[in-house]
Motif scaffolding. Structure first.
Motif, mmCIF file in Angstrom:
data_model
loop_
_atom_site.group_PDB
_atom_site.id
_atom_site.type_symbol
_atom_site.label_atom_id
_atom_site.label_comp_id
_atom_site.label_asym_id
_atom_site.label_seq_id
_atom_site.Cartn_x
_atom_site.Cartn_y
_atom_site.Cartn_z
ATOM 1 N N THR A 25 -69.521 -23.791 -23.350
ATOM 2 C CA THR A 25 -68.974 -24.623 -24.426
ATOM 3 C C THR A 25 -68.013 -25.582 -23.718
ATOM 4 N N LYS B 131 -69.600 -19.680 -18.910
ATOM 5 C CA LYS B 131 -68.174 -19.904 -19.139
ATOM 6 C C LYS B 131 -67.685 -18.846 -20.133
ATOM 7 N N GLU C 110 -60.544 -26.963 -18.570
ATOM 8 C CA GLU C 110 -60.428 -25.757 -17.746
ATOM 9 C C GLU C 110 -61.773 -25.116 -17.446
ATOM 10 N N ASP D 3 -64.971 -19.950 -27.073
ATOM 11 C CA ASP D 3 -65.119 -20.562 -25.746
ATOM 12 C C ASP D 3 -65.700 -19.582 -24.716
ATOM 13 N N ASP E 112 -59.169 -20.467 -25.409
ATOM 14 C CA ASP E 112 -58.803 -21.741 -24.804
ATOM 15 C C ASP E 112 -57.770 -22.435 -25.692
HETATM 16 ZN ZN ZN Z 1 -62.773 -24.581 -22.973
#
Ligand code: ZN
Ligand code: BES
Ligand code: ZN
Length: 492
Positions: free
Chosen positions: A359, A249, A333, A272, A254
């Protein structure tokens, strides 16, 4: 701290400004500190784990370790280096530490600790001090008096350098401010790696992603002024013993999107991108170690922002594998991005193991604390490999979180195939993991494990061998796991 080197010399033959001594299990009669026993007692040094005491006149720094086990020595070595910061010593020396006569695990941990503890992030500081430790020289003189197998000791130190430098490389990326590390920056870092290492790279932009049907990822990315990138780094040695895919990710920021995060929760969300950054660091390490394992790294690099073009709660998205997702919270997300990247990775590579690092949830931090990774999956074996590599080999902490069919039901949607959040306040790390599970195909089902690194990836104080801020969580774990796979070891 830049370099460590193993020397085939006795301690007193090595030149240095200062000597580091680890006091193991409060044993003040050990070979490296016999003479200073009284001075240390006078100074009030009790030898507790990570406690340090500088005897400047003797040119020695003492640091405590509860045991000679790898995790304690790694942490002690890191704290020794930290204690010397700003003091003006340039070169330090120390003995070697081993648990058993023929086992270099502790020595490797010692070397890792020195480099991990010497990490500094000074990109945004206008003043730089030059009072740093530059080098540590490790002698063949060993704490227990074990005779060292010189080539084995050298190999242990070399591997430590690779895994610690990869970790520090990841720390730098994660600590970088969100406007200085946008998705294209992560792509550039990946391209850069292919210039120095035997790695292949493919980068997808929004047009290619649209063609691939990655509508979940694209929805998350839409309100940002920075285009998303999908990065595919590959390491393809001849005759690999296994093929492993890693998915990360890479949310370069974020904000939560329209389901905006409260002010206090938004700070640190530059971190993030930790999972994606870890994937980049692991590929770097794998190439440097020349492991006989084929490794593919996939990073979804995206920024989650607000704006007139933002995706919204109530939207229904069609992911790459055709599944429809009812968006009920735009702050969940990561799982949307990963859904598409996981599908892409599985379509591209039929792997023996698939690990994703993210995360992903605050719930994981609540559940297991900020220092521990949550590991999930359908089958026990891939998860157990991760747990063993983390807890036993790498000195990172990881624990298993079990899926169950009742929590799966909480993701049901009335209008689409699945919701992006569950309808219960409880078990958020697991429901996020089960959401990802919906995007794992039949072939990979028993080969997949998900690592939620939301806690350890970024902590706002130093802990063990980790500094304030980004830790590089997951890098050493997966590197160790891959090393073990490369040896062809069965998992016990
Ligand atoms: Zn996130
Ligand atoms: N990036 C966050 C998770 C996170 C939280 C990472 C704290 C590190 C520290 C993720 O995108 C998120 O916001 N998750 C939500 C999910 C919720 C809306 C179901 C969360 O954990 O609150
Ligand atoms: Zn979020």
């Amino acid at each position: 701290m830049k370099t460590i080197k193993f020397y085939e010399k006795l301690l007193n033959e090595i030149e240095a400004d200062i000597e580091i001594v680890i006091v193991v299990a409060k044993n003040f009669d050990q070979r490296f500190c016999d003479a200073e026993k009284e001075l240390l007692q006078e100074a009030g040094f009790s030898g507790d784990q990570d406690e340090t005491c500088l005897l400047a006149e003797r040119r020695k720094l003492f640091v405590g370790a509860d045991s000679i086990k790898s995790a304690d020595i790694r942490s002690a070595a890191a704290n020794a280096v930290r204690a010397l910061e700003g003091k003006g010593y340039r070169i330090a020396k120390m003995g070697a530490y081993m648990n058993h006569p023929s086992c270099t695990a502790t020595l490797r941990a010692q070397a890792e600790g020195l480099l991990l503890g010497g990490y500094r992030f000074e990109k945004y500081k206008s003043k730089h001090s030059d009072k740093h430790l530059h080098k540590v020289r490790i002698s063949l003189e060993e704490y227990n008096g074990f005779a060292l197998d010189i080539p084995a000791a050298q190999r242990a130190v070399d591997k430590a350098i690779v895994s610690a430098e990869a970790t520090n490389f990841v720390r730098d990326i994660v600590n970088t401010a969100p406007d200085d590390c946008i998705p294209e920056t992560m792509a550039e870092i990946a391209r850069d790696l292919t210039r120095q290492h035997k790695l292949g790279v493919e980068i997808l932009g929004p047009e290619e992603m649209e063609r691939e049907g990655m509508n979940a990822l694209l929805a998350v990315a839409r309100a940002s002024r920075h285009e998303p990138r999908l990065i595919h780094l590959s390491y393809t040695p001849e005759n690999p013993v296994a093929t492993v895919s890693l998915v990360g990710k890479g949310l370069t920021y974020d904000s939560g999107g329209l389901s905006l995060k409260p002010a206090d929760y938004m700070v640190t969300m530059k971190a993030d991108k930790s999972g994606g950054s870890a994937v980049l660091g692991i590929l770097k390490a794998v190439a440097e170690l020349h492991l006989p394992v084929e490794v593919h790294g996939f990073v979804g690099a995206v920024e989650n922002m607000i704006g007139g073009d933002a995706y919204k709660p109530d939207d229904v998205l069609r992911a790459k594998n055709g599944k429809t997702i009812e968006v009920r919270n735009t702050d969940a997300e990561g799982r949307l991005v990963l859904a598409d990247v996981l599908c892409y990775a599985q379509e591209k590579v039929r792997a023996d193991y698939l690990f994703d690092m993210a995360t992903l949830t605050g719930a994981c931090v609540v559940g297991v604390g900020q220092y521990t990774t949550g590991v999930m999956g359908f089958a026990p074996e891939p998860a157990q490999r991760v747990l063993y590599a983390a807890n036993t080999l790498a000195g990172e902490m990881a624990t298993k979180l079990d899926f169950n069919r009742f929590l799966r039901k909480t993701l049901k949607s009335e209008i689409a195939d699945i919701c992006n959040i569950s309808n219960t306040r409880y078990g958020g790390a697991i429901t996020a993991g089960m959401f990802l599970g919906e995007f794992i195909d039949e072939h990979h089902r028993e080969r997949w494990a998900h690592l939620d690194i939301a806690g350890p990836a970024f902590v706002e104080h130093p802990w063990g061998e980790n500094p304030h801020g980004a830790s590089g969580a997951g890098v050493r774990t997966i590197v160790r796991l891959l090393e073990k796979l490369a040896r062809g070891d069965e998992h016990k």
